[in-house]
Design an enzyme around this catalytic site. Structure first.
Site, PDB file in Angstrom:
ATOM      1  NE  ARG A 195      -3.710  -1.050   0.825  1.00 40.16           N
ATOM      2  CZ  ARG A 195      -4.737  -1.216   1.653  1.00 40.16           C
ATOM      3  NH1 ARG A 195      -5.385  -0.155   2.091  1.00 40.16           N
ATOM      4  NH2 ARG A 195      -5.139  -2.426   1.994  1.00 40.16           N
ATOM      5  CB  SER A 203      -8.889  -1.244   0.621  1.00 47.23           C
ATOM      6  OG  SER A 203     -10.042  -1.524   1.370  1.00 47.23           O
ATOM      7  CG  HIS A 204     -10.307   1.960   3.675  1.00 52.92           C
ATOM      8  ND1 HIS A 204      -9.888   0.678   3.924  1.00 52.92           N
ATOM      9  CD2 HIS A 204      -9.635   2.756   4.545  1.00 52.92           C
ATOM     10  CE1 HIS A 204      -9.021   0.698   4.919  1.00 52.92           C
ATOM     11  NE2 HIS A 204      -8.844   1.944   5.307  1.00 52.92           N
ATOM     12  CE  LYS A 243      -6.940  -5.565   0.082  1.00 51.88           C
ATOM     13  NZ  LYS A 243      -8.378  -5.609   0.468  1.00 51.88           N
ATOM     14  CG  ASP A 302     -14.166  -2.104   1.312  1.00 52.25           C
ATOM     15  OD1 ASP A 302     -14.751  -2.803   0.466  1.00 52.25           O
ATOM     16  OD2 ASP A 302     -13.170  -2.510   1.950  1.00 52.25           O
ATOM     17  CG  ASP A 314     -11.031  -3.813  -1.746  1.00 52.68           C
ATOM     18  OD1 ASP A 314     -11.706  -3.233  -0.873  1.00 52.68           O
ATOM     19  OD2 ASP A 314     -10.177  -4.664  -1.477  1.00 52.68           O
ATOM     20  CG  ASP A 326     -12.234  -6.445   0.744  1.00 55.53           C
ATOM     21  OD1 ASP A 326     -12.657  -5.301   0.999  1.00 55.53           O
ATOM     22  OD2 ASP A 326     -11.098  -6.841   1.066  1.00 55.53           O
ATOM     23  NE  ARG A 327     -13.292  -2.878   4.942  1.00 54.52           N
ATOM     24  CZ  ARG A 327     -13.136  -1.765   5.654  1.00 54.52           C
ATOM     25  NH1 ARG A 327     -13.389  -1.757   6.950  1.00 54.52           N
ATOM     26  NH2 ARG A 327     -12.761  -0.650   5.071  1.00 54.52           N
ATOM     27  CG  HIS A 356     -12.433  -7.975   6.153  1.00 54.78           C
ATOM     28  ND1 HIS A 356     -12.236  -7.945   4.789  1.00 54.78           N
ATOM     29  CD2 HIS A 356     -11.793  -6.894   6.646  1.00 54.78           C
ATOM     30  CE1 HIS A 356     -11.503  -6.892   4.472  1.00 54.78           C
ATOM     31  NE2 HIS A 356     -11.224  -6.223   5.574  1.00 54.78           N
TER      32      HIS A 356
END
Length: 478
Positions: free
Chosen positions: A15, A103-104, A113, A254, A256, A258-259, A345
């Site tokens: 990141r 992500s966020h 990732k 979020d 990407d 995934d949440r 998650h």
């Protein structure tokens, strides 16, 4: 002078800001290292690569793919996808993968990732440290990888329809009562996946759902709000829209996707712990019906209601540290049917033990739509206790502050349970008054994170304030 990769490759992923920290040259070096450290040793011939909507994504993917193909491996570029879409591709193709996303994080960031074949995690202790070390040597010029005699090829493949169909097969929503669902994609990848999974964009049959979209336009500059539903301010638009449209439920993803965070019909957030219990009970019931003994994983910040309810339903529960690599490792170790974290998650054995916000959302819709009561009433069943939420304190010496708290509570509550699985956890749950708290240090910032839960609000407030007073009492030694 090259960048120190330790500044952007942490415990779980890559990141950094683009291009000063994460440039195409860095991405190519990481691709070359990933091919040699992870993909080739496990016998892979192909690496799958995907990206979110950030403008820097295409150039970084191209560079990473150049590093991988130079090692002789093919690359399947699945293009725009959610992180769980990349995990799907990794599982379906049984190939290691790389998802380009921050992500966020704000627009200036991007990241990677990484996973092994079958969406198995690559973290600090499962290959990421070695990837970082080799990539650093490549960037510094200390190592020049030998190119393969025959370089690999890059091919493009869209997996969105296959991903949507796979999820639809896991949770049948065709028989639920009609539901109005507001979805806030935050200009992130939910705007790409929701129309395919919950709508008809992937050519699947229509569901009894009226989806009201918020910010479905893919835009990595996040013009409306950050794609981080963990921050209450980023839920306000969704909460208002749920009430305005008289919706049954609101979903926020979020960046990407995934949440997934859930809001009830009143616009009130439903805690991820309640969602963990709700989804966990559905998966436990399925396992018991098949004659199998179910195991569910939860991290140590989730509500005590999670193990209480799941164990009463016949499941075995396993408590673990915070962090997706720990959850995924325990999921595989125990062949757990489901796992949940306080950060929203949610992990599924049927999804290669990986996390997917979309599948969790589908379970919520199935549970809500299969009975007549509003979501607020349904969620209340899974939220018997009162939680503080996560509270951060900036401290000069996290170890000293933690020691003050440990000493004070050892003196005041000698019968309390104390463990250090992840930070300091003190539990006074088997006696009156009932409470527990966890205090753990951030891996990247001078912060201590506090979570408190109690049987009622007065107890929670007292414990919360007492611990914070000790944490923030600078200059005192334990």
């Amino acid at each position: 002078m090259t960048i120190d990769l330790a500044s952007i490759i942490k415990a779980y992923d890559v990141r950094g800001t683009v291009p000063d920290q994460l440039s195409p040259a860095v991405a190519e070096a990481i691709g070359a290292a990933f091919a040699r450290v992870v993909a080739l040793p496990e016998g892979a011939t192909t690496v799958v690569v995907g990206r979110d909507m950030r403008e820097s994504g295409p150039a970084l993917v191209e560079a990473f793919a150049a590093g991988v193909t130079a090692a002789g491996l093919d690359v399947v570029d699945v293009g725009l996808c959610s992180t769980d879409g990349l995990y799907f591709a990794s599982g379906r193709f049984e190939a290691p993968g790389a998802m380009f996303t921050a992500s966020h994080n704000p627009a200036a960031y991007n990241g990677i990732k990484l996973c092994r074949a079958g969406a198995r995690p690559v973290g600090q202790d499962t290959g990421l440290a070695e990837v970082r070390a080799l990539a650093q040597e490549i960037l510094d010029g200390a190592t020049t990888p030998e190119p393969a005699t025959t370089p690999g090829r890059v091919t493009a493949r869209d997996v969105l329809a296959d991903y949507a169909g796979f999820l639809r097969d896991l949770v049948d929503l065709s028989g639920v009562r009609p539901l109005r669902v507001v979805v806030d994609a935050g200009n992130g990848m939910g705007g790409h996946t929701v129309p395919a999974v919950l709508g008809t964009a992937a050519g699947l049959p229509a569901l009894p759902l009226e989806v009201v979209p918020l910010y479905f336009e893919l835009d990595g500059s996040f013009p409306n709000h950050e794609a981080n539903p963990l921050e209450p301010a980023n839920l306000r638009d969704l909460q208002a829209a749920v009430v305005e449209h008289g919706a049954d439920v609101g979903l926020a993803f979020d960046g990407d996707a995934d949440r997934c965070f859930v809001v009830d019909e009143r616009g009130e957030p439903v805690s991820p712990s309640a969602i963990t219990a709700l989804v966990g009970l559905r998966e436990v019931a399925k396992e018991l019906a098949a004659g199998r003994q179910p195991t569910v994983i939860h991290n140590l910040i989730t509500s005590r209601a999670v193990p209480d309810l799941l164990e009463c339903a016949g499941a075995r529960t396993v408590r673990t540290r915070v962090g997706h690599s720990f959850i995924k490792a325990r999921m595989a170790e125990h062949d757990a049917v489901f796992g949940g974290e306080h950060s929203a998650h949610y992990y599924f054995r049927d999804f290669w033990f990986a996390d997917t916000g979309m599948l969790a959302a589908m379970h919520v819709l199935a549970a809500l739509g299969s009975q007549p009561h509003p979501l607020s009433a349904l969620a209340e069943m899974y939220s018997p206790y009162v939680a503080s939420g996560e509270i951060n304190s900036t401290v000069a010496d996290a170890a000293a502050a933690t020691a003050r708290v440990r000493q004070a509570y050892a003196s005041a509550y000698p019968g309390a349970e104390v463990d250090e699985l992840d930070g300091l956890t003190v539990a006074h749950w088997d006696a009156h008054p009932q409470w527990w708290f966890n205090l753990r240090a951030s891996n990247t910032e001078p912060l201590l994170r506090l979570n408190v839960e109690a049987a009622d609000e007065d107890i929670m407030i007292k414990v919360r304030d007492d611990v914070l007073s000790l944490v923030r009492e600078e200059g005192r030694t334990a």
